[in-house]
Design an enzyme around this catalytic site. Structure first.
Site, short mmCIF file in Angstrom:
data_model
loop_
_atom_site.label_atom_id
_atom_site.label_comp_id
_atom_site.label_asym_id
_atom_site.label_seq_id
_atom_site.Cartn_x
_atom_site.Cartn_y
_atom_site.Cartn_z
N ASN A 74 31.61 35.05 23.40
CA ASN A 74 32.46 36.07 23.94
C ASN A 74 33.00 36.75 22.62
OD1 ASN A 74 33.47 37.86 25.31
ND2 ASN A 74 35.51 36.82 25.57
N SER A 127 47.86 29.06 30.17
CA SER A 127 48.17 30.56 30.68
C SER A 127 49.22 30.47 31.67
CB SER A 127 46.97 30.99 31.38
OG SER A 127 47.14 32.09 32.10
N TYR A 161 39.75 29.77 38.17
CA TYR A 161 40.28 29.84 36.63
C TYR A 161 41.55 29.43 36.44
CZ TYR A 161 42.56 31.83 32.71
OH TYR A 161 43.43 32.05 31.67
N LYS A 200 43.06 25.65 34.37
CA LYS A 200 43.93 25.57 33.36
C LYS A 200 45.11 24.65 33.85
CE LYS A 200 42.66 28.44 30.38
NZ LYS A 200 42.34 27.81 29.05
N PHE A 218 46.73 49.00 39.86
CA PHE A 218 46.59 48.16 41.16
C PHE A 218 47.99 47.95 41.62
CE2 PHE A 218 42.67 46.73 38.67
CZ PHE A 218 41.80 47.80 39.63
N GLY A 276 45.16 38.38 44.25
CA GLY A 276 45.49 37.42 43.60
C GLY A 276 46.83 38.14 42.54
N ASP A 277 47.05 39.22 42.46
CA ASP A 277 47.88 39.80 41.62
C ASP A 277 49.49 39.22 41.94
OD1 ASP A 277 46.75 40.98 39.42
OD2 ASP A 277 47.13 42.79 40.07
C1 UD1 Z 1 45.17 38.59 34.30
C2 UD1 Z 1 44.67 37.11 35.01
C3 UD1 Z 1 45.10 36.16 34.51
C4 UD1 Z 1 44.72 35.80 33.33
C5 UD1 Z 1 45.31 36.94 32.33
C6 UD1 Z 1 44.70 36.84 30.91
C7 UD1 Z 1 44.52 38.04 37.46
C8 UD1 Z 1 44.96 38.19 38.83
N1 UD1 Z 1 45.21 37.57 36.56
O1 UD1 Z 1 46.46 38.66 34.27
O2 UD1 Z 1 45.01 35.06 35.36
O3 UD1 Z 1 45.55 34.60 32.51
O4 UD1 Z 1 44.83 38.25 32.95
O5 UD1 Z 1 43.18 37.11 30.84
O6 UD1 Z 1 43.23 38.93 37.08
N2 UD1 Z 1 46.18 46.50 36.07
C9 UD1 Z 1 45.90 47.78 36.39
N3 UD1 Z 1 44.62 48.51 36.56
C10 UD1 Z 1 43.65 47.68 35.55
C11 UD1 Z 1 43.80 46.53 35.10
C12 UD1 Z 1 44.94 45.89 35.39
O7 UD1 Z 1 46.46 48.28 37.24
O8 UD1 Z 1 42.49 48.19 35.42
C13 UD1 Z 1 47.31 45.90 36.40
C14 UD1 Z 1 47.13 44.52 37.13
O9 UD1 Z 1 46.97 44.84 38.37
C15 UD1 Z 1 48.50 43.76 36.65
C16 UD1 Z 1 48.58 44.54 35.12
O10 UD1 Z 1 48.09 45.60 34.95
O11 UD1 Z 1 49.64 44.49 37.29
C17 UD1 Z 1 48.30 43.48 34.01
O12 UD1 Z 1 46.93 43.08 34.43
P1 UD1 Z 1 45.89 42.47 33.45
O13 UD1 Z 1 45.79 42.67 31.99
O14 UD1 Z 1 44.54 41.86 34.36
O15 UD1 Z 1 46.74 40.74 33.37
P2 UD1 Z 1 47.47 39.72 34.27
O16 UD1 Z 1 46.92 40.36 35.75
O17 UD1 Z 1 48.56 39.67 34.18
#
Ligand code: UD1
Length: 474
Positions: free
Chosen positions: A111, A228, A276, A280, A345, A422-423
């Site tokens: 990666n 994490s 995942y 951890k 989301f 899962g959020d």
């Molecule tokens: C995610 C993972 C977490 C992982 C971390 C680092 C999930 C549920 N959790 O964390 O286990 O350790 O990444 O890789 O996937 N969002 C949007 N639109 C998008 C992308 C994200 O609204 O297209 C929102 C998400 O819903 C969230 C926030 O942005 O509320 C942050 O998302 P993200 O960057 O994926 O991080 P985590 O959810 O905190």
């Protein structure tokens, strides 16, 4: 126990007999050993070297069984960084080098990309020149940390020394030139982990167990693990800053700050949302058990919140091979036209604007956290300690969008979408423990993260456009 003279800590060649059979036929061939930015990583890499096996070691070219790096002045010590060319790994390697550590990087490029190594060398050379410092050693080995070559690699940084035990008896023991290990190599996609749990458990958990066995054999006991905030699971939903004691692996006693009462806290994991997250959690639990069983270990689990941003040079950044799913990488794709809109989301969380709150932390702050953790020297009789690496500040999705809009002077088109499975609504770190015990505190703001990230994106895009223009002309 080995007969011989009584010099303590005297490096010697491995005598025939002691493990000799297992040592003599497999010496790890150094893939790239360099202290100069101009060295070409491809020149001696296992990728290009025809006489190397897939695992990256050369059975026919057999240097000395132990101590394959004695040609370097003195006996330099190293920090081994596994997964050192990935996003957080590469920034940590850079910070280590800037601090003067010699670094061994192991990465299978699953990666990441090898040209990151050139950027790391360039930035280190620049830093050393500006500060009148000698360039530290950088050794790169392209291999999977689970492959059998890993053992030979670790062995090649090992000396066999004579020591005297507590009863005055002479003993031959391994003494490594690897002072500390930082382990980043793991799969990290939530969605993929649900589809391919066995691959995740194999790499993230089984791989870790084998690695620890090898390190233990060669008496390397200073270990930093990439964990994490996902290990807090649904405990994040309280909306309070998460403290390390919210997720423990062995019972702990603490004194209540208000009542002065002694409270025994029992370990409990709640609402881990996917394989995942469980990898951890399991990994941390294993590390805590390993440290409890052998007091020689010093193990730190660093619980990352949401690392973003990059080195201000724009030469290093987040460049995943697979599909982007994290917020900032998706946002940059929208800003550069690779996606039309951002799906937000969840707009019904009980937060200031209804979107989810996260703790975004500059990746260089995260990198510095690893250097602080390398100096952690045990705690209250336990050789395992977890620390949050977060900024301590919550940012909503909409605030994150605005930060990147401000940095790029462009607008992001939004679609309101339902909550992502899962959020959690809020996930913010308490930084108190890292601050008190590691002397670490974050320096950079979300605005700085966004501006450094945009600088990287513009630079990468600019280079891509230049390349396209050149190929059209050709
Ligand atoms: C995610 C993972 C977490 C992982 C971390 C680092 C999930 C549920 N959790 O964390 O286990 O350790 O990444 O890789 O996937 N969002 C949007 N639109 C998008 C992308 C994200 O609204 O297209 C929102 C998400 O819903 C969230 C926030 O942005 O509320 C942050 O998302 P993200 O960057 O994926 O991080 P985590 O959810 O905190």
């Amino acid at each position: 126990m080995w007969p011989g003279d009584s010099n303590d800590n005297l490096p010697v060649q491995l005598p025939s007999g002691l493990d000799a059979m297992e040592h003599q036929h497999h010496h790890y061939a150094d893939s790239v050993s360099s202290s100069s930015p101009s060295d070409s990583p491809a020149a001696s890499s296992p990728l290009t070297s025809p006489d190397l096996s897939e695992d990256g070691f050369d059975i026919d070219r057999l240097p000395s069984p132990l101590g394959g790096h004695e040609h370097e002045a003195g006996t330099p010590k190293f920090t081994l960084v596994i997964g050192g060319l990935g996003y957080i790994g590469s920034h940590t390697v850079l910070e280590l080098l800037r601090e003067g550590h010699n670094v061994i990087i192991v990465d299978n490029l699953s990666n990441s990309f090898q040209n990151i190594l050139d950027s790391i060398k360039t930035l280190t050379a620049k830093h050393c020149k500006a500060n009148g410092r000698r360039m530290p050693l950088i050794h790169f080995h392209r291999l999977d940390y689970r492959s059998r070559s890993m053992r030979f690699l670790i062995e090649s940084y090992t000396d066999l020394v004579m020591t005297i035990d507590t009863r005055g008896r002479q003993r031959m023991t391994y003494q490594s030139r690897i002072e500390g290990v930082i382990h980043f190599a793991a799969y990290k996609s939530v969605e993929e982990s649900i589809r391919r749990p066995l691959q995740y458990y194999q790499n993230n958990v089984c791989g870790l167990v084998s690695l620890l066995q090898q390190l233990d054999k060669y008496n390397i006991h200073n270990f930093i693990f990439s964990s994490s905030a996902t290990v807090y699971g649904s405990k994040a939903n309280t909306g309070e800053p998460l403290r390390e004691e919210d997720l423990i692996h062995h019972a702990e006693e603490r004194v209540d700050e208000v009542t002065g009462e002694r409270i025994v806290m029992q370990p409990s994991a709640v609402g881990l949302s996917c394989p995942y997250a469980r990898t951890k959690y399991f990994s941390e639990a294993i590390l805590a058990d390993v440290a409890a069983a052998n007091p020689a270990w010093r193990i730190v689990a660093l619980r990352y919140f949401n690392p973003v941003g990059c080195d201000p040079s724009g030469l290093l950044g987040e460049n995943p091979r697979g599909e982007a799913t994290n917020l900032y990488p998706v946002l940059t794709q929208v800003l550069t036209g690779q996606r039309e809109r951002l799906n937000v989301f969840g707009t019904d969380w009980s937060t200031r604007d209804g979107t989810a709150v996260r703790d975004y932390i500059h990746v260089l702050d995260v990198a510095r956290g690893h250097i602080s953790a390398l100096g952690w020297n045990g705690d209250r009789g336990s050789g395992f300690r977890a620390f949050n690496l977060g900024s301590g500040t919550g940012t909503t999705v909409l605030e994150a969008v605005r930060s990147l809009e401000a940095a790029s002077k462009r607008t992001v088109s939004l679609d309101w979408a339902g909550r992502r499975p899962g959020d959690v609504g809020v996930c913010v770190a308490s930084t108190e423990r890292a601050n008190k015990e590691l002397g670490w505190s974050p320096r950079e703001s979300v605005a700085q993260c966004a501006s450094d990230l945009w600088n990287f994106v513009e630079r990468t895009l600019g280079l891509q456009q230049q390349r396209q223009a050149t190929s059209v002309k050709a």
